[in-house]
Design an enzyme around this catalytic site. Structure first.
Site, PDB file in Angstrom:
ATOM      1  NE  ARG A 122       2.059  -5.642  -2.968  1.00 34.95           N
ATOM      2  CZ  ARG A 122       3.195  -5.379  -3.590  1.00 34.95           C
ATOM      3  NH1 ARG A 122       3.454  -5.968  -4.752  1.00 34.95           N
ATOM      4  NH2 ARG A 122       4.077  -4.536  -3.071  1.00 34.95           N
ATOM      5  NE  ARG A 134       8.604  -7.578   3.116  1.00 39.29           N
ATOM      6  CZ  ARG A 134       8.437  -8.255   1.977  1.00 39.29           C
ATOM      7  NH1 ARG A 134       8.369  -7.594   0.833  1.00 39.29           N
ATOM      8  NH2 ARG A 134       8.353  -9.570   1.977  1.00 39.29           N
ATOM      9  CD  GLU A 182       6.357  -8.668  -6.304  1.00 40.27           C
ATOM     10  OE1 GLU A 182       6.593  -9.442  -5.375  1.00 40.27           O
ATOM     11  OE2 GLU A 182       7.001  -7.622  -6.507  1.00 40.27           O
TER      12      GLU A 182
END
Length: 425
Positions: A392, A263, A350
């Site tokens: 993450r 990304r 998140e």
């Protein structure tokens, strides 16, 4: 993609949905173009019907050895007019499609109206927040001091927002995604897939990344064709059945895959510039489901629970929030985010996003199913969720399991994969 008839018959509701999502789409332009398209179709069809009638008259005149020159001349002119209108119709339809592709999905009625992520209601929490009798460190500090994360050399080789995982860091990443895949395939009932990591424009359009988010994609020129590095395995997994008709007896279909994701993170300047939270390249385990319309929200609950199962097994405290209209993704009708606790930041971040897109992606990708052999065709509902973002998860483990001496305890469920209990320098 929303059905054109639905937009036409629910203009004010669509406008309200666009407004609540903080989106910018000219719905009036869609209505105007849609009206022009239908008028052109009627006009073209009337001309073609006239041409068919006169063509039959010409045949009769010739059969009777009568002069048909006037009719033939008129038909030549009519044919030119039809060709001109066909071209105008094609251009109008293309304009209409471009506007239609930019209209976001309708939010489910249960989605709360809100401006941004501050308005996302908390649904539930799980786990006990860790307490420390020493000053906690950020995960990138821990990783650098243990010698398992190297951002400096990655920046030299590639640029900002890339990392080298070294030694036990690489093993921890690998242990995590192997554990996640084993959990999803052996316990949750998903079929494991290794998909292509490069996809074409039609695939990116099918899941909704294009045309809206083109600036966030890594585009490639491959043999003159526009190709893209995948931003998530959602794209190749959802497009697996693009343009196909699925036997309803096979539904629901559940796929999972671990892939690298790429990304550009356009528009995120200044946000999470350090650490593993927002990288240009990262690994993610993805879950995708194809379902019938009446079961899709039950499957959304299951999908979310499967992502939660990973965090529970890792003993990472987290919470579930429902995304409001101002924060929900373009293709989603309803989304639950899983946010894991980061002690150094003192907040939840998140780590997974679980969404039901209803038939929005299926319409774009033309994925349908038939309940009976000769039954009518219906669009499937597609769902996707992170199960979970691996980088993450690494970051969350480093922060939640850090020790005063700089070491990191390995979560019990990962020890068979890691072949150790503690990561030390």
């Amino acid at each position: 993609m929303l059905d054109a008839k639905f937009v036409r018959e629910n203009v004010e509701a669509v406008k309200e949905n666009v407004k609540n999502r903080n989106a910018h789409v000219d719905i009036d332009a869609f209505v105007t173009l849609d009206g022009q398209r239908r008028s052109l179709i009627q006009e073209v069809e009337a001309m073609k019907n006239k041409r068919n009638t006169v063509t039959q008259q010409i045949a009769k005149l010739k059969q009777n050895h009568e002069n048909a020159d006037a009719e033939i001349t008129a038909m030549k002119k009519l044919g030119e007019q039809i060709a001109e209108l066909d071209q105008k119709l094609h251009a109008t339809e293309e304009q209409l499609r471009q506007v239609q592709l930019m209209i976001p999905n309708m939010c489910h009625s249960s989605v709360p109206v809100g401006k941004d992520d501050q308005d996302n209601p908390e649904i539930r929490k799980w786990g006990i927040l860790p307490s420390f009798d020493f000053t906690v460190k950020n995960h990138w500090e821990i990783g650098e001091q243990l010698g398992i994360l190297d951002a400096e050399r990655a920046a030299k080789v590639t640029g900002a927002r890339f990392y080298y995982y070294m030694g036990m860091g690489a093993r921890l990443e690998r242990a995590l995604y192997n554990f996640m895949l084993d959990q999803h395939t052996e316990k949750d009932g998903y079929t494991e897939v290794i998909p292509p990591y490069i996809v074409n424009k039609d695939s990116m359009t099918g899941t909704g990344q294009l045309p809206k988010f083109e600036e966030d994609m890594y585009a490639l020129q491959v043999e003159g064709a526009n190709m893209y590095l995948i931003p998530t395995a959602e794209v190749p997994l959802t497009n697996y059945y693009r343009g196909e008709i699925i036997d309803a007896a096979k539904l629901p279909i559940s796929f999972t895959a671990m892939t690298p994701c790429f990304r550009a993170e356009a528009g995120s300047a200044g946000r999470d510039t350090r650490g593993l939270i927002r990288q240009h390249q990262f690994h993610k385990v993805e879950m995708v489901k194809y379902t019938t319309p009446e079961t899709s929200y039950d499957e959304l609950e299951k999908l979310t629970n499967h992502a939660e199962g990973i965090l529970k097994a890792l003993q990472l405290p987290y919470r579930v929030v429902c995304l409001c209209t101002g924060d929900i993704g373009f293709s989603a009708a309803k989304t639950f985010d899983l946010e894991v606790w980061f002690p150094a930041q003192g907040k939840y971040r998140e780590i997974s996003s679980c969404s039901n897109t209803e038939d929005f992606q299926a319409r774009r990708a033309n994925i349908r199913f038939r309940r009976e052999a000769k039954g009518k065709l219906e669009y499937v509902h597609t769902l996707n969720g992170s199960g979970v973002a691996v980088g993450r998860a690494v970051a969350a483990i480093l922060e939640n399991y850090q020790q005063a001496d700089g070491s990191v305890v390995v979560p019990e469920v990962l020890r068979p994969y890691m072949r150790c209990d503690v990561i030390r320098k």
